[in-house]
Design a protein around this motif. Sequence first.
Motif, PDB file in Angstrom:
ATOM      1  N   ALA A   1     -45.069  -3.678  47.311  1.00 36.19           N
ATOM      2  CA  ALA A   1     -45.519  -3.500  45.924  1.00 36.19           C
ATOM      3  C   ALA A   1     -44.451  -2.821  45.078  1.00 36.19           C
ATOM      4  O   ALA A   1     -44.281  -3.136  43.896  1.00 36.19           O
ATOM      5  CB  ALA A   1     -46.806  -2.689  45.885  1.00 36.19           C
ATOM      6  N   MET A   2     -43.715  -1.875  45.673  1.00 38.00           N
ATOM      7  CA  MET A   2     -42.649  -1.197  44.919  1.00 38.00           C
ATOM      8  C   MET A   2     -41.612  -2.194  44.413  1.00 38.00           C
ATOM      9  O   MET A   2     -41.146  -2.092  43.274  1.00 38.00           O
ATOM     10  CB  MET A   2     -41.962  -0.151  45.808  1.00 38.00           C
ATOM     11  N   LEU A   3     -41.279  -3.150  45.264  1.00 41.45           N
ATOM     12  CA  LEU A   3     -40.299  -4.157  44.862  1.00 41.45           C
ATOM     13  C   LEU A   3     -40.876  -5.082  43.794  1.00 41.45           C
ATOM     14  O   LEU A   3     -40.227  -5.358  42.779  1.00 41.45           O
ATOM     15  CB  LEU A   3     -39.860  -4.968  46.082  1.00 41.45           C
ATOM     16  N   GLN A   4     -42.092  -5.547  44.015  1.00 39.73           N
ATOM     17  CA  GLN A   4     -42.700  -6.484  43.074  1.00 39.73           C
ATOM     18  C   GLN A   4     -43.019  -5.846  41.724  1.00 39.73           C
ATOM     19  O   GLN A   4     -43.018  -6.516  40.704  1.00 39.73           O
ATOM     20  CB  GLN A   4     -43.966  -7.088  43.703  1.00 39.73           C
ATOM     21  N   ARG A   5     -43.274  -4.539  41.743  1.00 36.75           N
ATOM     22  CA  ARG A   5     -43.578  -3.828  40.496  1.00 36.75           C
ATOM     23  C   ARG A   5     -42.355  -3.098  39.941  1.00 36.75           C
ATOM     24  O   ARG A   5     -42.464  -2.262  39.052  1.00 36.75           O
ATOM     25  CB  ARG A   5     -44.752  -2.869  40.713  1.00 36.75           C
ATOM     26  N   HIS A   6     -41.179  -3.398  40.506  1.00 36.57           N
ATOM     27  CA  HIS A   6     -39.884  -2.937  39.979  1.00 36.57           C
ATOM     28  C   HIS A   6     -39.739  -1.420  39.943  1.00 36.57           C
ATOM     29  O   HIS A   6     -39.187  -0.848  38.988  1.00 36.57           O
ATOM     30  CB  HIS A   6     -39.656  -3.518  38.578  1.00 36.57           C
ATOM     31  N   TYR A   7     -40.192  -0.749  40.976  1.00 34.63           N
ATOM     32  CA  TYR A   7     -40.019   0.702  41.055  1.00 34.63           C
ATOM     33  C   TYR A   7     -38.536   1.087  41.019  1.00 34.63           C
ATOM     34  O   TYR A   7     -38.180   2.174  40.572  1.00 34.63           O
ATOM     35  CB  TYR A   7     -40.627   1.247  42.363  1.00 34.63           C
ATOM     36  N   ASP A   8     -37.671   0.200  41.521  1.00 38.54           N
ATOM     37  CA  ASP A   8     -36.243   0.509  41.557  1.00 38.54           C
ATOM     38  C   ASP A   8     -35.669   0.765  40.162  1.00 38.54           C
ATOM     39  O   ASP A   8     -34.635   1.424  40.019  1.00 38.54           O
ATOM     40  CB  ASP A   8     -35.476  -0.638  42.223  1.00 38.54           C
ATOM     41  N   GLU A   9     -36.351   0.276  39.121  1.00 38.22           N
ATOM     42  CA  GLU A   9     -35.879   0.475  37.751  1.00 38.22           C
ATOM     43  C   GLU A   9     -36.262   1.849  37.201  1.00 38.22           C
ATOM     44  O   GLU A   9     -35.653   2.328  36.242  1.00 38.22           O
ATOM     45  CB  GLU A   9     -36.458  -0.609  36.840  1.00 38.22           C
ATOM     46  N   VAL A  10     -37.274   2.479  37.814  1.00 38.28           N
ATOM     47  CA  VAL A  10     -37.804   3.731  37.242  1.00 38.28           C
ATOM     48  C   VAL A  10     -37.901   4.872  38.256  1.00 38.28           C
ATOM     49  O   VAL A  10     -38.373   5.967  37.922  1.00 38.28           O
ATOM     50  CB  VAL A  10     -39.192   3.495  36.599  1.00 38.28           C
ATOM     51  N   ALA A  11     -37.471   4.644  39.489  1.00 39.19           N
ATOM     52  CA  ALA A  11     -37.493   5.698  40.508  1.00 39.19           C
ATOM     53  C   ALA A  11     -36.206   5.643  41.320  1.00 39.19           C
ATOM     54  O   ALA A  11     -35.736   4.560  41.687  1.00 39.19           O
ATOM     55  CB  ALA A  11     -38.704   5.550  41.427  1.00 39.19           C
ATOM     56  N   LYS A  12     -35.651   6.799  41.625  1.00 38.72           N
ATOM     57  CA  LYS A  12     -34.347   6.852  42.290  1.00 38.72           C
ATOM     58  C   LYS A  12     -34.439   6.966  43.809  1.00 38.72           C
ATOM     59  O   LYS A  12     -33.634   6.397  44.548  1.00 38.72           O
ATOM     60  CB  LYS A  12     -33.546   8.028  41.732  1.00 38.72           C
ATOM     61  N   TYR A  13     -35.429   7.731  44.298  1.00 33.50           N
ATOM     62  CA  TYR A  13     -35.468   8.055  45.712  1.00 33.50           C
ATOM     63  C   TYR A  13     -36.649   7.376  46.424  1.00 33.50           C
ATOM     64  O   TYR A  13     -37.755   7.313  45.889  1.00 33.50           O
ATOM     65  CB  TYR A  13     -35.587   9.571  45.911  1.00 33.50           C
ATOM     66  N   LEU A  14     -36.397   6.918  47.643  1.00 35.75           N
ATOM     67  CA  LEU A  14     -37.435   6.306  48.478  1.00 35.75           C
ATOM     68  C   LEU A  14     -37.433   6.984  49.838  1.00 35.75           C
ATOM     69  O   LEU A  14     -36.382   7.090  50.481  1.00 35.75           O
ATOM     70  CB  LEU A  14     -37.172   4.806  48.648  1.00 35.75           C
ATOM     71  N   THR A  15     -38.590   7.471  50.251  1.00 37.74           N
ATOM     72  CA  THR A  15     -38.736   8.095  51.570  1.00 37.74           C
ATOM     73  C   THR A  15     -39.613   7.210  52.443  1.00 37.74           C
ATOM     74  O   THR A  15     -40.748   6.890  52.084  1.00 37.74           O
ATOM     75  CB  THR A  15     -39.374   9.490  51.460  1.00 37.74           C
ATOM     76  N   ILE A  16     -39.080   6.817  53.606  1.00 38.23           N
ATOM     77  CA  ILE A  16     -39.819   6.007  54.576  1.00 38.23           C
ATOM     78  C   ILE A  16     -40.348   6.936  55.664  1.00 38.23           C
ATOM     79  O   ILE A  16     -39.581   7.438  56.491  1.00 38.23           O
ATOM     80  CB  ILE A  16     -38.897   4.935  55.227  1.00 38.23           C
ATOM     81  N   ASN A  17     -41.668   7.185  55.632  1.00 38.29           N
ATOM     82  CA  ASN A  17     -42.263   8.025  56.681  1.00 38.29           C
ATOM     83  C   ASN A  17     -43.497   7.385  57.332  1.00 38.29           C
ATOM     84  O   ASN A  17     -44.107   7.969  58.228  1.00 38.29           O
ATOM     85  CB  ASN A  17     -42.616   9.412  56.137  1.00 38.29           C
ATOM     86  N   ASN A  18     -43.858   6.183  56.885  1.00 37.80           N
ATOM     87  CA  ASN A  18     -44.932   5.405  57.527  1.00 37.80           C
ATOM     88  C   ASN A  18     -46.193   6.234  57.773  1.00 37.80           C
ATOM     89  O   ASN A  18     -46.783   6.192  58.853  1.00 37.80           O
ATOM     90  CB  ASN A  18     -44.448   4.823  58.861  1.00 37.80           C
ATOM     91  N   TYR A  19     -46.622   6.975  56.746  1.00 38.33           N
ATOM     92  CA  TYR A  19     -47.740   7.901  56.973  1.00 38.33           C
ATOM     93  C   TYR A  19     -49.101   7.207  57.021  1.00 38.33           C
ATOM     94  O   TYR A  19     -50.045   7.701  57.626  1.00 38.33           O
ATOM     95  CB  TYR A  19     -47.740   9.010  55.916  1.00 38.33           C
ATOM     96  N   SER A  20     -49.223   6.050  56.369  1.00 35.51           N
ATOM     97  CA  SER A  20     -50.528   5.377  56.301  1.00 35.51           C
ATOM     98  C   SER A  20     -50.350   3.879  56.441  1.00 35.51           C
ATOM     99  O   SER A  20     -49.477   3.293  55.785  1.00 35.51           O
ATOM    100  CB  SER A  20     -51.206   5.699  54.961  1.00 35.51           C
ATOM    101  N   TYR A  21     -51.193   3.258  57.291  1.00 37.94           N
ATOM    102  CA  TYR A  21     -51.120   1.808  57.471  1.00 37.94           C
ATOM    103  C   TYR A  21     -52.198   1.168  56.594  1.00 37.94           C
ATOM    104  O   TYR A  21     -53.383   1.195  56.911  1.00 37.94           O
ATOM    105  CB  TYR A  21     -51.341   1.427  58.929  1.00 37.94           C
TER     106      TYR A  21
END
Length: 346
Positions: free
Chosen positions: A229-249
């Motif tokens: 969803a982040m990619l499809q909703r273009h989060y990369d244009e408005v957010a700088k940092y991404l943390t991958i911690n797989n907290y919820s499936y």
Amino acid sequence: MKRLSFLTSILFFILVVLSACGQNSSTAGQQSSKEGSDGYDPVTIRLAYNLPQDHHISIGVENFAKTVTEQSGGKVKIQVYPAGQLLGDKEMNQAILTGGVEMGVNSSTLWASTVPAMGIFDVPYAFPNYETAGKALSGELREKLNKAMEEKGVKVLMYADYGYAQFANNVRPLKSPEDFKGLKIRSIGDIPSEMIKAYGASPVFLGAGEVYTALQRKTIDGATSGTTAMLQRHYDEVAKYLTINNYSYLEFILAVNKNFWDRLPEKTKKLLTEAAQQTEQWIRAKAKEEDERTAKELAAKGMEVYVVPESDLPKWEEAAQPAREVYIERAGELGKELLDIVEKIN
């Protein structure tokens, strides 16, 4: 007089025989007609979902609708309303419960407000890998959740694997739970909100379509969602940092109004069930692939990606214990049973 009586009796007998023949002929005609048809009663089913149309769950749902329509010879027609055209995620569940729409796809997180045990998928770090989720949804956990949903008036037709939830933000890399302190993070449900609070941040509730603008205007500092969803909703244009911690499936549920389901012919139910099972397996196989692909694309588009090392995860899990406790408190004995099932699988 006797002759007249005799003739009357003969005539009555002939009429009875002719009537019986006519009924048999009519019944035979009906049976022949039934056997010669596809056996499906005509019905139009409205199906709404709120995900982007190019999401792997959306693609699966669209193929499900197409399969049902084609295999029923057009008799069982599923009319799809994609990407929030008919209902947003906040209105979806109530519409399904009241029969405002026959079918809908919405997150298990939002269904947890109706069936608290459905929050099992939001319990932080309960599902450490894709295989655990698949096993859990193939047995007792699924049966118990389905029963609880049916008691509320909803038939669960399919569990659609969305993938893991992560964190995006604009302030700093989130390399430990302490890094969340003071941030305003868009949450996706009650249990994730408890975890966000346990990490020292403030949860904010927004619809999926509102997040981009909120990040852009800095009314929130970050958001949790899947990388698809982040990619499809273009989060990369408005957010700088991404943390991958797989907290919820994250799971999305294809749900049907139970009163509507109960009125459907058995043959139609069988068609819908089999098509849903095939679609569920396809979506499950795509979830891991899409998580990996979209995380790489977000990095390629400029997001700074931090993957929490497996050795650090116990620290993250321990800090999130308050969220687990809230789940048990709300879901009661059923919640405890589900956690036990998952822990045995793990």
